[in-house]
Write a protein that holds these residues in place. Structure first.
Motif, short mmCIF file in Angstrom:
data_model
loop_
_atom_site.label_atom_id
_atom_site.label_comp_id
_atom_site.label_asym_id
_atom_site.label_seq_id
_atom_site.Cartn_x
_atom_site.Cartn_y
_atom_site.Cartn_z
N TYR A 171 -50.27 -26.64 -10.42
CA TYR A 171 -49.96 -26.32 -9.02
C TYR A 171 -50.21 -27.57 -8.19
CZ TYR A 171 -49.86 -21.44 -10.49
OH TYR A 171 -49.55 -20.26 -11.13
N VAL A 172 -49.16 -28.32 -7.96
CA VAL A 172 -49.27 -29.59 -7.23
C VAL A 172 -48.18 -29.65 -6.17
CG1 VAL A 172 -50.29 -30.83 -9.17
CG2 VAL A 172 -47.79 -30.79 -8.90
N THR A 173 -48.34 -30.55 -5.23
CA THR A 173 -47.30 -30.77 -4.23
C THR A 173 -46.26 -31.73 -4.78
OG1 THR A 173 -48.34 -32.70 -3.20
CG2 THR A 173 -49.05 -30.52 -2.43
N LYS A 174 -45.16 -31.83 -4.07
CA LYS A 174 -44.10 -32.76 -4.48
C LYS A 174 -44.60 -34.19 -4.46
CE LYS A 174 -39.32 -34.03 -3.28
NZ LYS A 174 -38.17 -33.72 -2.40
N ARG A 175 -45.62 -34.48 -3.67
CA ARG A 175 -46.11 -35.85 -3.54
C ARG A 175 -47.01 -36.26 -4.71
NH1 ARG A 175 -47.59 -35.61 2.96
NH2 ARG A 175 -45.53 -34.83 3.60
N SER A 176 -47.29 -35.35 -5.60
CA SER A 176 -48.13 -35.67 -6.75
C SER A 176 -47.37 -36.56 -7.73
CB SER A 176 -48.56 -34.38 -7.45
OG SER A 176 -49.09 -34.65 -8.72
N GLN A 177 -48.06 -37.55 -8.29
CA GLN A 177 -47.44 -38.41 -9.30
C GLN A 177 -47.08 -37.61 -10.54
OE1 GLN A 177 -46.45 -41.81 -9.06
NE2 GLN A 177 -46.72 -41.07 -6.96
N ALA A 204 -41.74 -39.00 4.90
CA ALA A 204 -42.35 -40.30 4.64
C ALA A 204 -43.37 -40.20 3.51
CB ALA A 204 -43.01 -40.84 5.91
N GLY A 205 -44.09 -39.08 3.44
CA GLY A 205 -45.06 -38.90 2.37
C GLY A 205 -44.42 -38.84 1.00
N ASN A 206 -43.28 -38.16 0.91
CA ASN A 206 -42.58 -38.09 -0.37
C ASN A 206 -42.04 -39.46 -0.77
OD1 ASN A 206 -43.09 -35.36 -0.45
ND2 ASN A 206 -41.06 -34.76 0.27
N LEU A 207 -41.56 -40.23 0.20
CA LEU A 207 -41.06 -41.57 -0.10
C LEU A 207 -42.20 -42.48 -0.56
CD1 LEU A 207 -38.48 -42.26 2.76
CD2 LEU A 207 -38.11 -41.23 0.51
N LYS A 211 -42.35 -44.41 -4.12
CA LYS A 211 -42.60 -45.84 -4.26
C LYS A 211 -43.74 -46.09 -5.25
CE LYS A 211 -39.81 -48.55 -2.31
NZ LYS A 211 -39.09 -49.48 -3.21
N GLU A 212 -44.78 -45.27 -5.18
CA GLU A 212 -45.90 -45.41 -6.10
C GLU A 212 -45.46 -45.15 -7.54
OE1 GLU A 212 -48.82 -42.70 -4.67
OE2 GLU A 212 -49.32 -43.90 -2.90
N ALA A 213 -44.43 -44.32 -7.70
CA ALA A 213 -43.90 -44.02 -9.03
C ALA A 213 -42.94 -45.10 -9.52
CB ALA A 213 -43.20 -42.66 -9.03
N GLY A 214 -42.58 -46.04 -8.64
CA GLY A 214 -41.69 -47.12 -9.04
C GLY A 214 -40.23 -46.89 -8.69
N TRP A 215 -39.95 -45.87 -7.86
CA TRP A 215 -38.58 -45.53 -7.49
C TRP A 215 -38.11 -46.35 -6.29
CZ3 TRP A 215 -37.35 -39.58 -7.74
CH2 TRP A 215 -37.79 -39.06 -8.97
N GLN A 216 -36.79 -46.37 -6.09
CA GLN A 216 -36.20 -46.84 -4.85
C GLN A 216 -36.16 -45.65 -3.89
OE1 GLN A 216 -35.78 -50.08 -4.79
NE2 GLN A 216 -36.24 -50.15 -6.98
N CYS A 234 -42.17 -47.11 3.62
CA CYS A 234 -41.84 -47.00 2.20
C CYS A 234 -40.36 -46.71 1.96
CB CYS A 234 -42.70 -45.92 1.55
SG CYS A 234 -44.46 -46.32 1.51
N ALA A 235 -39.53 -46.94 2.95
CA ALA A 235 -38.09 -46.70 2.82
C ALA A 235 -37.35 -48.01 2.60
CB ALA A 235 -37.55 -46.00 4.06
N ASP A 236 -36.59 -48.09 1.51
CA ASP A 236 -35.76 -49.27 1.26
C ASP A 236 -34.52 -49.27 2.15
OD1 ASP A 236 -37.33 -50.41 -0.89
OD2 ASP A 236 -36.65 -48.72 -2.10
N ALA A 237 -34.11 -48.08 2.58
CA ALA A 237 -32.99 -47.93 3.51
C ALA A 237 -33.25 -46.66 4.31
CB ALA A 237 -31.66 -47.86 2.77
#
Length: 329
Positions: A171-177, A204-207, A211-216, A234-237
């Protein structure tokens, strides 16, 4: 390189070539293969009405069903990141009640969500593996996608509020790694290829987590419900609406790898050679991979070198009509 032997016309007679700066963050999108779309307030915009309905249902469940003090739902969200995580963490509901809670809070009207032909056309123009990545349930996401008329344009729905995700990450939030790692597993992203993923989201929290996961990342929606600007750190665009994506990140919409211009009637003298195509590793390019395309503005012929002749020719037609070639892809 082999194309240096070709005779070029004066640059003034050729369509201008748009070449983004190599250090631009937009360049990173050219290597993205997996595109994850958030659902609520991203794939559609309805002034946050759906999320307001869901928030009201969460408060109703906490008060009317669980008989918790007024304001407890807000407290759970602020302390745990989501009401569900708070309810389970504090032992206020058991595992057997989770499905009931999720069904209750997502039983909401879909105000202002309707078929969007422009959205459908835009999504179809992204030649990558498209997924929905949502904090809600599969059932809620399916209802929204059906209402939008785009349910057939995704490989699947990755729902943080689902039994599959609970089994993978708890049971985690979407922001969990753990949630992002599970999303990559579900989507079949190879180990070490997190950089090939991009998240489009209004949070912004999800982005930040992406980013911490290595995504764009792409921020969709520049202002929060309060009217304050959303943090773009944390937004590339960033775009206000998803329909602006093709302008903000054009490299997501093309598969053109490389193009050269040669005099009309000539053919590049190459049968098979190791070349570097775009950002891809060196690979064999056979004679069959050389596809001619006459341009309207010159008597020359453009020769496309790429992995997909049909897709490449289509995209080159599109860029030629606007007198530009995006060499970032």
């Amino acid at each position: 390189p082999f194309w240096s032997n070709f005779t070029h016309q004066s640059p003034r007679t050729l369509p201008p070539i748009r070449t983004p700066r190599r250090d631009s963050s937009v360049m990173a999108f050219a290597s993205c293969e997996y595109v994850f779309f958030d659902l609520d307030d991203c794939l559609y915009k309805n002034d946050w009405r759906t999320m307001s309905h869901i928030s009201a249902r969460v408060a109703s469940y906490c008060g009317d069903v669980l008989h918790l003090p007024e304001g407890k739902a807000k407290q759970l969200f602020e302390e745990h990141g989501s009401a569900l995580v708070g309810l389970t963490s504090e032992g206020l509901i058991g595992d057997v009640q989770v499905d009931e809670f999720l069904a209750y809070v997502h039983d909401v009207p879909l105000d202002g969500i309707h078929h969007s032909p422009p959205l459908r056309e835009m999504l179809q123009g992204i030649p990558r593996r498209r997924w929905v990545f949502t904090a809600s349930t599969v059932q809620h996401a399916t209802r929204c996608l059906l209402a939008l008329g785009i349910q057939d344009l995704f490989l699947g729905i990755i729902a943080c509020s689902s039994r599959d995700m609970f089994g993978r990450a708890g049971y985690v939030t979407k922001r969990s790694q753990a949630c992002f790692q599970a999303a990559m597993e579900i989507a079949g992203v190879p180990q070490g290829q997190a950089h090939s993923c991009v998240l489009l989201d209004d949070s912004a929290g999800n982005l930040r987590a992406a980013k911490e996961a290595g995504w764009q990342t792409v921020l969709v929606g520049l202002r929060a419900p309060s009217g304050a600007e959303v943090d773009r750190t944390c937004a590339d665009a960033a775009v206000e609406h998803l329909l602006e994506l093709d302008t903000a990140v054009p490299s997501l919409f093309t598969r053109v790898d490389f193009a050269v211009v040669v005099p009309s009637g000539k053919r590049p003298r190459v049968s098979s050679q190791q070349v570097c195509v775009g950002r891809s590793p060196a690979k064999k390019i056979s004679r069959r991979s050389l596809s001619p395309l006459s341009t309207a503005s010159t008597a020359d012929t453009m020769w496309l070198l790429g992995e997909s002749d049909a897709g490449g020719i289509r995209n080159l037609h599109e860029t030629s009509s606007s007198s530009s070639i995006d060499s970032s892809s």
